[in-house]
Design a protein around this motif. Structure first.
Motif, PDB file in Angstrom:
ATOM      1  N   GLU A 160      11.426  -8.748  20.117  1.00 16.84           N
ATOM      2  CA  GLU A 160      10.271  -7.998  20.619  1.00 16.84           C
ATOM      3  C   GLU A 160      10.386  -6.507  20.318  1.00 16.84           C
ATOM      4  OE1 GLU A 160       9.507  -8.842  24.717  1.00 16.84           O
ATOM      5  OE2 GLU A 160       8.791 -10.851  24.271  1.00 16.84           O
ATOM      6  N   LYS A 161      11.585  -5.957  20.430  1.00 18.59           N
ATOM      7  CA  LYS A 161      11.755  -4.529  20.180  1.00 18.59           C
ATOM      8  C   LYS A 161      11.421  -4.197  18.725  1.00 18.59           C
ATOM      9  CE  LYS A 161      14.953  -0.713  20.761  1.00 18.59           C
ATOM     10  NZ  LYS A 161      16.256  -0.270  21.232  1.00 18.59           N
ATOM     11  N   THR A 162      11.916  -5.010  17.818  1.00 23.61           N
ATOM     12  CA  THR A 162      11.637  -4.802  16.398  1.00 23.61           C
ATOM     13  C   THR A 162      10.153  -4.990  16.106  1.00 23.61           C
ATOM     14  OG1 THR A 162      13.852  -5.571  15.837  1.00 23.61           O
ATOM     15  CG2 THR A 162      12.231  -5.557  14.062  1.00 23.61           C
ATOM     16  N   ALA A 163       9.550  -6.010  16.705  1.00 24.06           N
ATOM     17  CA  ALA A 163       8.129  -6.276  16.492  1.00 24.06           C
ATOM     18  C   ALA A 163       7.281  -5.098  16.986  1.00 24.06           C
ATOM     19  CB  ALA A 163       7.712  -7.561  17.202  1.00 24.06           C
ATOM     20  N   ALA A 164       7.628  -4.553  18.154  1.00 22.50           N
ATOM     21  CA  ALA A 164       6.886  -3.413  18.690  1.00 22.50           C
ATOM     22  C   ALA A 164       7.028  -2.206  17.773  1.00 22.50           C
ATOM     23  CB  ALA A 164       7.372  -3.080  20.097  1.00 22.50           C
ATOM     24  N   THR A 165       8.218  -1.997  17.231  1.00 20.56           N
ATOM     25  CA  THR A 165       8.454  -0.872  16.325  1.00 20.56           C
ATOM     26  C   THR A 165       7.662  -1.044  15.028  1.00 20.56           C
ATOM     27  OG1 THR A 165      10.646  -0.522  17.253  1.00 20.56           O
ATOM     28  CG2 THR A 165      10.234   0.433  15.090  1.00 20.56           C
ATOM     29  N   VAL A 166       7.628  -2.244  14.501  1.00 17.65           N
ATOM     30  CA  VAL A 166       6.871  -2.520  13.278  1.00 17.65           C
ATOM     31  C   VAL A 166       5.386  -2.247  13.511  1.00 17.65           C
ATOM     32  CG1 VAL A 166       6.112  -4.371  11.720  1.00 17.65           C
ATOM     33  CG2 VAL A 166       8.527  -4.149  12.304  1.00 17.65           C
ATOM     34  N   ALA A 167       4.853  -2.728  14.629  1.00 20.82           N
ATOM     35  CA  ALA A 167       3.440  -2.506  14.943  1.00 20.82           C
ATOM     36  C   ALA A 167       3.147  -1.021  15.141  1.00 20.82           C
ATOM     37  CB  ALA A 167       3.049  -3.293  16.196  1.00 20.82           C
ATOM     38  N   LYS A 168       4.057  -0.331  15.816  1.00 13.89           N
ATOM     39  CA  LYS A 168       3.886   1.108  16.059  1.00 13.89           C
ATOM     40  C   LYS A 168       3.832   1.868  14.733  1.00 13.89           C
ATOM     41  CE  LYS A 168       6.516   2.776  19.260  1.00 13.89           C
ATOM     42  NZ  LYS A 168       7.658   3.303  20.017  1.00 13.89           N
ATOM     43  N   ASN A 169       4.757   1.571  13.839  1.00  9.19           N
ATOM     44  CA  ASN A 169       4.786   2.245  12.537  1.00  9.19           C
ATOM     45  C   ASN A 169       3.537   1.932  11.718  1.00  9.19           C
ATOM     46  OD1 ASN A 169       7.240   3.459  13.095  1.00  9.19           O
ATOM     47  ND2 ASN A 169       8.419   1.818  12.154  1.00  9.19           N
ATOM     48  N   TYR A 170       3.103   0.691  11.772  1.00  2.00           N
ATOM     49  CA  TYR A 170       1.905   0.278  11.040  1.00  2.00           C
ATOM     50  C   TYR A 170       0.680   1.052  11.531  1.00  2.00           C
ATOM     51  CZ  TYR A 170      -1.815  -2.768   9.287  1.00  2.00           C
ATOM     52  OH  TYR A 170      -2.940  -3.248   8.670  1.00  2.00           O
ATOM     53  N   LEU A 171       0.504   1.128  12.834  1.00  2.00           N
ATOM     54  CA  LEU A 171      -0.655   1.830  13.387  1.00  2.00           C
ATOM     55  C   LEU A 171      -0.573   3.339  13.175  1.00  2.00           C
ATOM     56  CD1 LEU A 171      -1.135  -0.195  16.681  1.00  2.00           C
ATOM     57  CD2 LEU A 171      -2.550  -0.297  14.615  1.00  2.00           C
ATOM     58  N   ARG A 172       0.616   3.881  13.198  1.00  2.00           N
ATOM     59  CA  ARG A 172       0.782   5.326  12.986  1.00  2.00           C
ATOM     60  C   ARG A 172       0.446   5.751  11.564  1.00  2.00           C
ATOM     61  NH1 ARG A 172       6.273   6.877  16.289  1.00  2.00           N
ATOM     62  NH2 ARG A 172       5.241   7.156  18.293  1.00  2.00           N
ATOM     63  N   GLN A 173       0.431   4.819  10.636  1.00  2.00           N
ATOM     64  CA  GLN A 173       0.078   5.137   9.253  1.00  2.00           C
ATOM     65  C   GLN A 173      -1.406   5.446   9.097  1.00  2.00           C
ATOM     66  OE1 GLN A 173       1.347   1.653   7.151  1.00  2.00           O
ATOM     67  NE2 GLN A 173       3.506   2.218   7.208  1.00  2.00           N
ATOM     68  N   PHE A 174      -2.176   5.251  10.151  1.00  2.00           N
ATOM     69  CA  PHE A 174      -3.617   5.506  10.114  1.00  2.00           C
ATOM     70  C   PHE A 174      -3.926   6.903   9.611  1.00  2.00           C
ATOM     71  CE2 PHE A 174      -7.696   6.758  11.857  1.00  2.00           C
ATOM     72  CZ  PHE A 174      -8.492   5.649  11.592  1.00  2.00           C
TER      73      PHE A 174
END
Length: 121
Positions: A9-23
């Motif tokens: 879950e921690k890795t998944a949350a980090t991946v999603a966070k990085n993906y959205l921050r690329q906006f």
């Protein structure tokens, strides 16, 4: 048991966070070329088109999460699309009738990121 089968879950949350921050980066790329600019090269037009596609993909994820849980959608939009601080996000949640404490906020943010991760894959 983790709701994310391929990773923690921690890795998944980090991946999603990085993906959205690329906006923001994709937004800057999309603004480099005007759609009606005849002087734009094919490469610039291709980058512009890809940037628009990436922006829409991220907005679609935030919208989809918001349809399932409006508070989570607000959190993702405020924190990762608009890059607002926690206190500003809490104020926006309160304006939408969600009273969330700062301590509970991070739990809700992680939940929202995990929802976004599921939609990414």
């Amino acid at each position: 048991m983790s709701t994310i089968p391929t990773t923690g879950e921690k890795t998944a949350a980090t991946v999603a966070k990085n993906y959205l921050r690329q906006f923001k980066g994709w937004q800057l790329i999309s603004l480099r070329v005007n759609d009606s600019d005849p002087r734009a090269t094919d490469q610039e037009q291709l980058e512009h088109t890809r940037a628009i596609s990436e922006l829409k993909a991220r907005q679609h994820i935030v919208t989809a999460v918001g349809k399932v849980d409006q508070a989570s959608g607000i959190i993702l939009d405020q924190r990762f699309i608009k890059r607002r601080r926690t206190k500003t996000t809490l104020a926006e949640l309160a304006a939408n009738h969600y009273q969330i404490t700062e301590g509970n906020f991070y739990h809700r943010q992680r939940k929202a990121l995990l929802m976004a991760y599921k939609l990414m894959h």
